[in-house]
Design an enzyme around this catalytic site. Structure first.
Site, PDB file in Angstrom:
ATOM      1  N   ARG A 286       0.872  -1.177   0.000  1.00 21.32           N
ATOM      2  CA  ARG A 286       0.000   0.000   0.000  1.00 21.32           C
ATOM      3  C   ARG A 286       0.910   1.227   0.000  1.00 21.32           C
ATOM      4  NH1 ARG A 286      -2.073   0.884   5.467  1.00 21.32           N
ATOM      5  NH2 ARG A 286      -0.641   2.622   5.344  1.00 21.32           N
ATOM      6  N   HIS A 290      -3.548   4.407   4.684  1.00 22.49           N
ATOM      7  CA  HIS A 290      -4.648   3.439   4.749  1.00 22.49           C
ATOM      8  C   HIS A 290      -5.914   4.056   4.158  1.00 22.49           C
ATOM      9  CE1 HIS A 290      -7.536   0.541   6.195  1.00 22.49           C
ATOM     10  NE2 HIS A 290      -8.165   1.504   6.828  1.00 22.49           N
ATOM     11  N   TYR A 299       4.135   5.241  11.444  1.00 20.49           N
ATOM     12  CA  TYR A 299       4.400   3.833  11.769  1.00 20.49           C
ATOM     13  C   TYR A 299       5.232   3.091  10.726  1.00 20.49           C
ATOM     14  CZ  TYR A 299       0.195   3.317   8.856  1.00 20.49           C
ATOM     15  OH  TYR A 299      -0.712   3.392   7.841  1.00 20.49           O
TER      16      TYR A 299
HETATM   17  C1  LIG Z   1     -14.956  -5.934  11.705  1.00 18.02           C
HETATM   18  C2  LIG Z   1     -14.123  -4.694  11.582  1.00 18.02           C
HETATM   19  N1  LIG Z   1     -13.173  -4.441  12.495  1.00 18.02           N
HETATM   20  C3  LIG Z   1     -12.402  -3.336  12.399  1.00 18.02           C
HETATM   21  C4  LIG Z   1     -12.602  -2.447  11.371  1.00 18.02           C
HETATM   22  C5  LIG Z   1     -11.731  -1.198  11.250  1.00 18.02           C
HETATM   23  N2  LIG Z   1     -10.798  -1.371  10.114  1.00 18.02           N
HETATM   24  C6  LIG Z   1     -11.034  -0.766   8.925  1.00 18.02           C
HETATM   25  S1  LIG Z   1      -9.857  -1.128   7.797  1.00 18.02           S
HETATM   26  C7  LIG Z   1      -9.011  -2.093   8.883  1.00 18.02           C
HETATM   27  C8  LIG Z   1      -7.727  -2.781   8.456  1.00 18.02           C
HETATM   28  C9  LIG Z   1      -7.894  -3.761   7.368  1.00 18.02           C
HETATM   29  O1  LIG Z   1      -6.645  -4.212   6.903  1.00 18.02           O
HETATM   30  P1  LIG Z   1      -6.512  -5.219   5.698  1.00 18.02           P
HETATM   31  O2  LIG Z   1      -7.461  -6.346   5.863  1.00 18.02           O
HETATM   32  O3  LIG Z   1      -5.074  -5.558   5.594  1.00 18.02           O
HETATM   33  O4  LIG Z   1      -7.001  -4.383   4.426  1.00 18.02           O
HETATM   34  P2  LIG Z   1      -6.374  -3.054   3.784  1.00 18.02           P
HETATM   35  O5  LIG Z   1      -7.111  -1.888   4.388  1.00 18.02           O
HETATM   36  O6  LIG Z   1      -4.925  -3.046   4.095  1.00 18.02           O
HETATM   37  O7  LIG Z   1      -6.659  -3.133   2.333  1.00 18.02           O
HETATM   38  C10 LIG Z   1      -9.648  -2.111  10.115  1.00 18.02           C
HETATM   39  C11 LIG Z   1      -9.149  -2.839  11.298  1.00 18.02           C
HETATM   40  C12 LIG Z   1     -13.634  -2.736  10.451  1.00 18.02           C
HETATM   41  N3  LIG Z   1     -13.885  -1.934   9.421  1.00 18.02           N
HETATM   42  N4  LIG Z   1     -14.366  -3.867  10.566  1.00 18.02           N
END
Ligand SMILES: Cc1ncc(C[n+]2csc(CCOP(=O)(O)OP(=O)(O)O)c2C)c(N)n1
Ligand SMILES: [Mg+2]
Length: 392
Positions: A286, A290, A299
């Site tokens: 990425r 985020h 970080y």
């Molecule tokens: C069930 C749930 N827990 C927490 C969140 C908050 N949250 C949004 S994005 C994220 C990280 C996701 O990371 P990843 O699966 O690696 O996907 P990326 O954003 O890196 O594409 C979190 C914890 C959420 N949206 N849904």
């Protein structure tokens, strides 16, 4: 790339005769058909000995390049619009273009995709107007496209939830007898590295496996779940988790659009032919934050980002096209001009998006409404009308 079905291919006429094994242990673990320097590898072997290759025409190669540039430019425009207060939030795909375009173009028309909130490149490949996710992030609609028309479900913000939806959908496809042959249907579920720690994802692995669902789990490992690095999710390469659930897994270079296409097409075809699920780990990065609410400099270090910059998915495709004389400078100028024009058009349309009527939130909750909802709508309308000078 032409909007049709870019044929999967057998052999590239231009490729150097090189074969590279993606070993289960040791390096390299990635299936790669295009190096960061733009060198073609003719055949790449997966951990189970599967041979991956593509054989695109020059026009199709140029089409893939065009897709990559367009989705990056539209994404950059959306980020700029958020910065100017025109969107509430934006989750950028920067750096992940090849994983998304490669897998998106590997889908056949009848295949169904279940995205997260970052799959703007896949959405583009499905033929959906790129304005649609901007309406969602502007807060003026819930997405706006018909999942059945485009075979692309609504964006899902709840991490991992769409893998369960995809599993149920894929089980339904199999129960309806829609698998088998070229016309068979397959399903793909997108999720991130962080999502692999969710119960939903692990449950969907179990269900897809034991019911032999025609499903491809496509994990874009972009190395972070917001600020949490990959080492907080797993002690083994993610693709190897598949073995414990009883289906194959493969790690592909997610910055290589050709390998991403080849690996996804193979997995989808296996699924549509009744061979059940598989896991693809698209190893990528990425490059941006985020979301626009995040500051990644808190970080991660600059040298890490720089190292990944050298693996850029667009630069390597451009180097390949130039080296093989598949495209010249006039082509690149024309693509840049198209990208610029489309992003200007996107911006103009976002700025004129009408605000919705508040009462419209009751629309599309159920296909045929419900008495309780009708009552709520009536009461809400009455409330809105109580405001002086209300037009509602
Ligand atoms: C069930 C749930 N827990 C927490 C969140 C908050 N949250 C949004 S994005 C994220 C990280 C996701 O990371 P990843 O699966 O690696 O996907 P990326 O954003 O890196 O594409 C979190 C914890 C959420 N949206 N849904
Ligand atoms: Mg991630």
């Amino acid at each position: 790339m032409a909007k049709g079905d870019p044929g999967a291919a057998t052999r590239s006429k231009r490729a150097a005769p090189r074969t590279r094994r993606a070993a289960a242990t040791g390096e390299p673990e990635l299936v790669q058909l295009l190096t960061p320097e733009g060198e073609r590898i003719e055949t790449a072997l997966g951990p189970d000995g599967t041979e991956y290759r593509v054989d695109f025409t020059d026009e199709e190669y140029r089409g893939l390049y065009r897709d990559l540039v367009l989705v990056r430019k539209l994404d950059a425009e959306a980020t700029a619009l958020q910065r100017q207060g025109e969107l509430g939030l934006w989750a950028s795909l920067l750096g992940q273009e090849a994983a998304q375009v490669g897998s998106g173009r590997a889908l056949r028309a009848q295949d169904m995709a279940f995205p997260t909130y970052r799959e703007h490149g896949v959405l583009y490949c499905r033929g959906i107007d790129p304005i649609m996710p901007l309406g969602l992030f502007r807060g003026v609609d819930q997405g706006g496209w018909d999942p059945n028309e485009f075979k692309f479900n609504m964006y899902t913000i709840v991490i991992g939830a769409q893998t369960l939806h995809a599993t149920g959908y894929a089980m339904g496809v199999a129960m309806d007898g829609k698998t088998g042959g070229e016309d068979g249907e397959a399903v793909i579920a997108y999720f991130g590295d962080g999502a692999t720690s969710q119960g939903d994802v692990n449950e969907s692995f179990v269900w897809a496996s034991v019911f032999n669902a025609p499903l491809v789990f496509f994990c874009q490992n972009n190395q972070y779940a917001i600020s949490e690095p990959l080492e907080r999710q797993t002690r083994v390469p993610l693709y190897r988790r598949a073995g414990g659930f009883g289906f194959p897994g493969v790690r592909v270079d997610g910055n290589d659009v050709l390998a991403s296409y080849a690996v996804t097409r193979h997995a989808l075809d296996n699924a549509r032919n009744g061979q059940g699920p598989s896991l693809i780990e698209a190893y990528t990065y990425r490059m941006g934050a985020h979301t626009t609410s995040d500051d990644p400099t808190r970080y991660r270090i600059a040298s890490e980002v720089e190292a990944w910059q050298a693996k850029d998915p667009i630069a390597r495709m451009k180097a390949f096209l130039l080296k093989q004389q598949i495209a010249d400078e006039s082509f690149f100028t024309e693509v840049d001009e198209q990208a610029r024009a489309e992003s200007v058009h996107l911006r103009e349309r976002v700025l004129t998006m009408p605000d919705p009527q508040p009462v419209s939130m009751f629309d599309h909750v159920y296909p045929n409404g419900s008495p309780e909802l009708d009552e709520q709508r009536a009461r809400f309308s009455q409330y809105m009308e109580s405001f002086e000078g209300s037009a509602h």
